[in-house]
Design a protein around this motif. Structure first.
Motif, PDB file in Angstrom:
ATOM      1  N   ASN A  15       7.444 -26.138 -20.367  1.00  0.00           N
ATOM      2  CA  ASN A  15       8.357 -25.007 -20.187  1.00  0.00           C
ATOM      3  C   ASN A  15       9.635 -25.177 -20.999  1.00  0.00           C
ATOM      4  O   ASN A  15      10.194 -24.201 -21.505  1.00  0.00           O
ATOM      5  N   LEU A  16      10.092 -26.412 -21.122  1.00  0.00           N
ATOM      6  CA  LEU A  16      11.318 -26.637 -21.907  1.00  0.00           C
ATOM      7  C   LEU A  16      11.069 -26.348 -23.385  1.00  0.00           C
ATOM      8  O   LEU A  16      11.937 -25.837 -24.089  1.00  0.00           O
ATOM      9  N   LYS A  17       9.845 -26.646 -23.841  1.00  0.00           N
ATOM     10  CA  LYS A  17       9.509 -26.333 -25.238  1.00  0.00           C
ATOM     11  C   LYS A  17       9.418 -24.837 -25.443  1.00  0.00           C
ATOM     12  O   LYS A  17       9.887 -24.289 -26.438  1.00  0.00           O
ATOM     13  N   LYS A  18       8.804 -24.147 -24.464  1.00  0.00           N
ATOM     14  CA  LYS A  18       8.692 -22.686 -24.568  1.00  0.00           C
ATOM     15  C   LYS A  18      10.079 -22.045 -24.530  1.00  0.00           C
ATOM     16  O   LYS A  18      10.351 -21.060 -25.196  1.00  0.00           O
ATOM     17  N   ARG A  19      10.946 -22.646 -23.717  1.00  0.00           N
ATOM     18  CA  ARG A  19      12.316 -22.150 -23.612  1.00  0.00           C
ATOM     19  C   ARG A  19      13.017 -22.230 -24.971  1.00  0.00           C
ATOM     20  O   ARG A  19      13.689 -21.289 -25.403  1.00  0.00           O
ATOM     21  N   ALA A  20      12.840 -23.341 -25.639  1.00  0.00           N
ATOM     22  CA  ALA A  20      13.471 -23.520 -26.947  1.00  0.00           C
ATOM     23  C   ALA A  20      12.944 -22.501 -27.945  1.00  0.00           C
ATOM     24  O   ALA A  20      13.700 -21.943 -28.758  1.00  0.00           O
ATOM     25  N   ALA A  21      11.655 -22.217 -27.868  1.00  0.00           N
ATOM     26  CA  ALA A  21      11.054 -21.245 -28.800  1.00  0.00           C
ATOM     27  C   ALA A  21      11.621 -19.844 -28.527  1.00  0.00           C
ATOM     28  O   ALA A  21      11.892 -19.074 -29.449  1.00  0.00           O
ATOM     29  N   LEU A  22      11.820 -19.526 -27.246  1.00  0.00           N
ATOM     30  CA  LEU A  22      12.361 -18.218 -26.893  1.00  0.00           C
ATOM     31  C   LEU A  22      13.797 -18.069 -27.414  1.00  0.00           C
ATOM     32  O   LEU A  22      14.204 -17.010 -27.893  1.00  0.00           O
ATOM     33  N   LEU A  23      14.522 -19.159 -27.348  1.00  0.00           N
ATOM     34  CA  LEU A  23      15.895 -19.164 -27.847  1.00  0.00           C
ATOM     35  C   LEU A  23      15.910 -18.881 -29.353  1.00  0.00           C
ATOM     36  O   LEU A  23      16.751 -18.138 -29.862  1.00  0.00           O
ATOM     37  N   GLU A  24      14.940 -19.465 -30.054  1.00  0.00           N
ATOM     38  CA  GLU A  24      14.817 -19.219 -31.495  1.00  0.00           C
ATOM     39  C   GLU A  24      14.534 -17.751 -31.777  1.00  0.00           C
ATOM     40  O   GLU A  24      15.131 -17.155 -32.670  1.00  0.00           O
ATOM     41  N   SER A  25      13.611 -17.180 -30.999  1.00  0.00           N
ATOM     42  CA  SER A  25      13.256 -15.763 -31.215  1.00  0.00           C
ATOM     43  C   SER A  25      14.469 -14.877 -30.974  1.00  0.00           C
ATOM     44  O   SER A  25      14.673 -13.880 -31.673  1.00  0.00           O
ATOM     45  N   LEU A  26      15.254 -15.260 -29.988  1.00  0.00           N
ATOM     46  CA  LEU A  26      16.446 -14.488 -29.647  1.00  0.00           C
ATOM     47  C   LEU A  26      17.435 -14.530 -30.811  1.00  0.00           C
ATOM     48  O   LEU A  26      17.970 -13.500 -31.246  1.00  0.00           O
ATOM     49  N   ARG A  27      17.643 -15.716 -31.347  1.00  0.00           N
ATOM     50  CA  ARG A  27      18.585 -15.848 -32.471  1.00  0.00           C
ATOM     51  C   ARG A  27      18.068 -15.067 -33.678  1.00  0.00           C
ATOM     52  O   ARG A  27      18.846 -14.418 -34.377  1.00  0.00           O
ATOM     53  N   LEU A  28      16.757 -15.115 -33.870  1.00  0.00           N
ATOM     54  CA  LEU A  28      16.164 -14.385 -34.997  1.00  0.00           C
ATOM     55  C   LEU A  28      16.423 -12.891 -34.844  1.00  0.00           C
ATOM     56  O   LEU A  28      16.793 -12.206 -35.803  1.00  0.00           O
ATOM     57  N   PHE A  29      16.239 -12.373 -33.623  1.00  0.00           N
ATOM     58  CA  PHE A  29      16.466 -10.956 -33.352  1.00  0.00           C
ATOM     59  C   PHE A  29      17.890 -10.560 -33.761  1.00  0.00           C
ATOM     60  O   PHE A  29      18.104  -9.574 -34.446  1.00  0.00           O
TER      61      PHE A  29
END
Lengths: 364, 190
Positions: A15-29
């Protein structure tokens, strides 16, 4: 006591890895939408004045070392951990930035539960020139982008009409009571304490649109939280807008006309240009078409502090750098705050915030 | 007496409502982004066992209930009064037949029993979860009927009637679950 491994994270590494990926997608947006990432102080002399938000206070033992810059006052001995980065970010808009976002930690005392942690990650953004609908559209875009689901929109009034058959903007406390008799209504609503805002305390609040005596606000909050919210955003994310004027907080209000049934006259009332995003019954984000008028803000702060005093809470500073800045001119804008931990929860189908936080309250 | 603020609310808290003691068996914190926080509680009445659903607003308070629990020994019954003795202080506590309720069925002299005091007065008595009782009287089971789902009432040494499988005989010692009053197993056949 039974768990001796309190040093370990509560969230799985997965879950912590998925969380980091979501953070990346957010920054990309935000990058794709040309927003600038900013960082404002987490610890500040200013704090949001809200009746029900309790900031953590830090009182310095001795005056901190400070080399005064031209025109600057020494830092206050009492400072607050931010409950949201709103003030600092708005000051950046006043300073000239137009599209900004921030991913930061916010802190709220006494908020611990399956959906709450006293320290949490907040994503907040502002865009100059956006009215309420433009800001809703941006939030819908972001939600769709991150959760891959089409977003729906409705109004606060329509939800009340649908669920209890009343228009919340014009209904009286008695009508709200009558419409909900079949539910277990808490005592504090049925027998409100004599601690109502008295006329002496409300002196200076000539602006009637600034809200009710607090009792109706309590009823609306309870009905929304207990009878409506759980049903929202179950199939698709839902954005609710046009909240009651008494819940404006830092949003501006607008006149709105409601067409009553045949024969009856139109009703003109004020609504707050405030909107919230719900997924699976969980509130994820809160946005405002931002209030620009410093006098209205000062008035709301005073009213909130009067209520805080009645509630037995401390008054919070009504003066702020933000208020000073608004006198100089906050450009028209809208802003949204999104709870990142909750977003991650619903994105990954988790049911408690501790499944997405490494070290929640109790282990922090 | 302590006053609990909503921020102190948690499972296991013992509080007082309308002069009756309650145990908080569930507590749910709800805080919408706007408006007050709610504390949704399930409260079990420690005297009557009934459950109450209450929603409190942040800032409301509840008084703590002065509730104490300890183990005693059942001494004897006199008229309508049951007498228990604290195992360490030797202090004696009396409960009425009403307070003891159906639990009289399991009480043997010397049996360790949990007593709950509220404001210094005994309100509850809990016998051990399982007790062993000797069968004083029962009808003989029909020969050859070994079906286990057939039951018959037997009278145990306390005078209570317990439903038992048909094979139980006078003089047997049986184990009974005091929470349900149900027969658990045969302990001995002597």
């Amino acid at each position: 006591m039974t768990d001796r491994k309190n040093f370990l994270p509560t969230a799985t590494l997965e879950n912590l890895k998925k969380r980091a990926a979501l953070l990346e997608s957010l920054r990309l947006f935000f990058r794709q939408h040309d927003f600038l990432e900013v960082q404002t102080p987490i610890l500040s002399a200013d704090t949001v004045v809200d009746r029900y938000l309790e900031p953590f206070q830090i009182v310095t033992q001795s005056a901190p070392d400070f080399s005064p810059q031209k025109g600057a006052a020494p830092p206050s001995a009492r400072r607050y951990l931010q409950t949201s980065p709103e003030f600092g970010m708005k000051r950046l808009l006043i300073g000239g930035l137009e599209k900004i976002y921030q991913i930061t930690h916010a802190f709220r005392q006494d908020e611990t539960g399956p959906l709450h942690n006293s320290e949490f990650t907040m994503v907040e953004w502002y865009r100059c020139g956006d009215d309420q609908q433009a800001a809703i559209d941006l939030l819908a875009d972001l939600t769709q982008n991150l959760l891959n689901k089409e977003v729906q929109q409705t109004t606060y009034a329509d939800l009340f009409l649908k669920h209890i058959g009343l228009n919340p903007h014009v209904a009286t406390v008695d009508q709200l009571k009558e419409a909900t008799t079949s539910y277990a209504i808490p005592d504090y609503l049925l027998a409100p304490s004599p601690q109502k805002i008295s006329s002496t305390l409300s002196t200076g609040h000539q602006n009637k649109t600034e809200g009710d005596d607090g009792q109706k606000e309590d009823w609306l909050n309870w009905i929304f939280a207990e009878l409506i919210q759980n049903k929202l955003g179950r199939e698709r994310p839902l954005i609710v807008n046009d909240y009651p004027a008494c819940q404006a907080a830092l949003a501006r209000t607008a006149k709105q006309t409601f067409q009553e049934e045949d024969g009856k006259p139109k009703i003109i009332t004020e609504v707050a240009e405030r909107f919230e995003l719900f997924v699976d019954g969980i509130e994820l984000a809160n946005g405002y078409h931002e209030l620009l008028d410093p006098e209205v803000l000062a008035m709301r702060n005073e009213r909130v502090n009067d209520f805080r005093e009645l509630d037995g809470r401390e008054r919070l500073p009504e003066e702020s750098y933000l208020l000073q800045g608004m006198k100089a001119g906050l450009p028209p804008c809208s802003g949204v705050a999104l709870g990142f931990d909750r977003l991650a929860m619903v994105a990954f189908g988790l049911s408690t915030i501790s499944e997405i936080l490494p070290f929640p309250d109790g282990r922090a | 007496m302590t006053t609990y603020k909503t921020s102190d609310f948690r499972k296991g808290l013992k509080v007082q409502i309308n002069n009756e003691p309650y145990l908080m068996t569930e507590m749910n914190f709800v805080k919408p982004g706007k408006g007050n926080a709610f504390y949704k509680c399930k409260l079990k009445n420690l005297v009557r066992g009934t459950t109450l659903d209450r929603t409190y607003k942040g800032g409301e308070t509840l008084e703590s209930a002065d509730v104490m629990e300890f183990t005693t020994q059942f001494l004897y019954k006199q008229g309508n009064t049951f007498v228990f003795m604290h195992r360490e202080t030797f202090e004696q506590y009396e409960l009425s037949a009403d307070q003891v309720g159906d639990n009289w069925k399991y009480l043997m002299e010397g049996m360790p029993c949990q007593i709950t005091l509220f404001n210094g007065n005994p309100i509850l008595m809990d016998p051990p979860v399982q007790v062993e009782l000797k069968v004083d009287f029962c009808e003989p089971g029909a020969k050859g009927n070994t079906a286990t789902n057939v039951t018959k009432p037997v009278t145990v040494e306390t005078g209570a009637e317990i439903l038992c499988p048909i094979f139980i005989e006078m003089g047997n010692v049986i184990k009974v679950d005091t929470r349900t009053g149900a027969y658990v197993e045969r302990v001995s056949t002597s």
